[in-house]
Design a protein around this motif. Structure first.
Motif, PDB file in Angstrom:
ATOM      1  N   GLY A  60     -15.127  36.210  60.667  1.00  0.00           N
ATOM      2  CA  GLY A  60     -14.991  35.795  62.055  1.00  0.00           C
ATOM      3  C   GLY A  60     -14.337  36.905  62.844  1.00  0.00           C
ATOM      4  O   GLY A  60     -13.782  37.850  62.279  1.00  0.00           O
ATOM      5  N   ILE A  61     -14.400  36.797  64.157  1.00  0.00           N
ATOM      6  CA  ILE A  61     -13.856  37.851  65.012  1.00  0.00           C
ATOM      7  C   ILE A  61     -12.619  37.349  65.726  1.00  0.00           C
ATOM      8  O   ILE A  61     -12.512  36.174  66.065  1.00  0.00           O
ATOM      9  N   GLU A 119     -13.535  32.689  72.987  1.00  0.00           N
ATOM     10  CA  GLU A 119     -14.727  32.601  73.831  1.00  0.00           C
ATOM     11  C   GLU A 119     -15.416  33.953  73.940  1.00  0.00           C
ATOM     12  O   GLU A 119     -15.811  34.387  75.027  1.00  0.00           O
ATOM     13  N   GLY A 120     -15.536  34.614  72.786  1.00  0.00           N
ATOM     14  CA  GLY A 120     -16.188  35.916  72.784  1.00  0.00           C
ATOM     15  C   GLY A 120     -17.617  35.818  73.305  1.00  0.00           C
ATOM     16  O   GLY A 120     -18.274  34.794  73.151  1.00  0.00           O
ATOM     17  N   PHE A 121     -18.064  36.859  73.927  1.00  0.00           N
ATOM     18  CA  PHE A 121     -19.411  36.827  74.477  1.00  0.00           C
ATOM     19  C   PHE A 121     -20.070  38.188  74.310  1.00  0.00           C
ATOM     20  O   PHE A 121     -19.415  39.183  73.999  1.00  0.00           O
ATOM     21  N   TYR A 122     -21.362  38.196  74.459  1.00  0.00           N
ATOM     22  CA  TYR A 122     -22.099  39.448  74.525  1.00  0.00           C
ATOM     23  C   TYR A 122     -23.021  39.386  75.738  1.00  0.00           C
ATOM     24  O   TYR A 122     -23.104  38.353  76.413  1.00  0.00           O
ATOM     25  N   LEU A 140     -20.720  34.627  71.846  1.00  0.00           N
ATOM     26  CA  LEU A 140     -20.835  35.354  70.585  1.00  0.00           C
ATOM     27  C   LEU A 140     -20.839  34.345  69.438  1.00  0.00           C
ATOM     28  O   LEU A 140     -20.026  33.433  69.416  1.00  0.00           O
ATOM     29  N   PRO A 141     -21.746  34.492  68.458  1.00  0.00           N
ATOM     30  CA  PRO A 141     -21.715  33.600  67.300  1.00  0.00           C
ATOM     31  C   PRO A 141     -20.340  33.620  66.632  1.00  0.00           C
ATOM     32  O   PRO A 141     -19.643  34.635  66.668  1.00  0.00           O
ATOM     33  N   GLU A 142     -19.970  32.507  66.007  1.00  0.00           N
ATOM     34  CA  GLU A 142     -18.620  32.372  65.446  1.00  0.00           C
ATOM     35  C   GLU A 142     -18.363  33.307  64.278  1.00  0.00           C
ATOM     36  O   GLU A 142     -17.233  33.688  64.020  1.00  0.00           O
ATOM     37  N   SER A 143     -19.411  33.655  63.562  1.00  0.00           N
ATOM     38  CA  SER A 143     -19.200  34.528  62.420  1.00  0.00           C
ATOM     39  C   SER A 143     -20.362  35.499  62.285  1.00  0.00           C
ATOM     40  O   SER A 143     -21.459  35.271  62.805  1.00  0.00           O
ATOM     41  N   GLY A 144     -20.085  36.580  61.578  1.00  0.00           N
ATOM     42  CA  GLY A 144     -21.104  37.591  61.345  1.00  0.00           C
ATOM     43  C   GLY A 144     -20.966  38.123  59.938  1.00  0.00           C
ATOM     44  O   GLY A 144     -20.116  37.684  59.158  1.00  0.00           O
ATOM     45  N   GLU A 145     -21.823  39.082  59.611  1.00  0.00           N
ATOM     46  CA  GLU A 145     -21.887  39.605  58.252  1.00  0.00           C
ATOM     47  C   GLU A 145     -21.609  41.100  58.277  1.00  0.00           C
ATOM     48  O   GLU A 145     -22.186  41.837  59.086  1.00  0.00           O
ATOM     49  N   ILE A 146     -20.748  41.541  57.360  1.00  0.00           N
ATOM     50  CA  ILE A 146     -20.433  42.969  57.284  1.00  0.00           C
ATOM     51  C   ILE A 146     -21.670  43.734  56.827  1.00  0.00           C
ATOM     52  O   ILE A 146     -22.219  43.434  55.766  1.00  0.00           O
ATOM     53  N   VAL A 147     -22.130  44.679  57.633  1.00  0.00           N
ATOM     54  CA  VAL A 147     -23.297  45.460  57.247  1.00  0.00           C
ATOM     55  C   VAL A 147     -22.912  46.837  56.718  1.00  0.00           C
ATOM     56  O   VAL A 147     -23.630  47.420  55.909  1.00  0.00           O
ATOM     57  N   THR A 148     -21.798  47.354  57.180  1.00  0.00           N
ATOM     58  CA  THR A 148     -21.325  48.626  56.658  1.00  0.00           C
ATOM     59  C   THR A 148     -19.840  48.726  56.944  1.00  0.00           C
ATOM     60  O   THR A 148     -19.345  48.112  57.880  1.00  0.00           O
ATOM     61  N   TYR A 149     -19.136  49.452  56.106  1.00  0.00           N
ATOM     62  CA  TYR A 149     -17.699  49.588  56.332  1.00  0.00           C
ATOM     63  C   TYR A 149     -17.208  50.921  55.800  1.00  0.00           C
ATOM     64  O   TYR A 149     -17.880  51.565  54.988  1.00  0.00           O
TER      65      TYR A 149
END
Ligand SMILES: [Zn+2]
Length: 128
Positions: free
Chosen positions: A109-110, A21-24, A53-62
């Motif tokens: 996912g987080i 239940e992640g949130f921002y 928080l959306p279920e998934s995101g995209e790696i922008v930098t690492y």
């Protein structure tokens, strides 16, 4: 053992993410940020609400960390990534994939895991 003082706002976030239940935090101008927040970091608004928080995101930098700080000594090599979840970007460790196989644009996912070194909780990303 860790003598770290519990960071209430951030631990609340870790608890929430661990429960799926992640949130921002979103202000009344629509700026997203991560808790803990008393005011929007972009516009200073104190009209804040918690949004899922959306279920998934995209790696922008690492960054592949081969020589870590002592806090992460036994975790190395590991990958620290910034993941774009849309309204917010989140920094954490990428797990379950060889560091050489991490690329920008990958969807993750987080979750919450513990550091190998100290057992402290941290945000982690896993491939979807
Ligand atoms: Zn704002």
């Amino acid at each position: 053992m860790s003598d770290e003082v519990r960071d209430d706002g951030f631990d609340d976030l870790l608890d929430a993410v661990a429960d799926g239940e992640g949130f921002y935090v979103e202000c009344d101008e629509g700026h997203g940020s991560l808790p803990p927040r008393l005011a929007c970091p972009q516009c200073g608004s104190q009209e804040l609400s918690e949004e899922p928080l959306p279920e998934s995101g995209e790696i922008v930098t690492y960054t592949i960390v081969a020589v870590p700080t002592p806090q992460f000594a036994d975790d190395a090599p590991y990958v620290t990534a910034v993941v774009d979840f849309g309204p917010v970007s989140v920094t954490g460790q990428v797990r379950g994939v060889d560091p050489e196989d991490v690329e920008t644009g990958q969807v993750v996912g987080i979750d919450v895991d513990e550091t190998v070194t100290s057992g402290d909780r941290l945000l982690v990303f896993e491939r979807r």
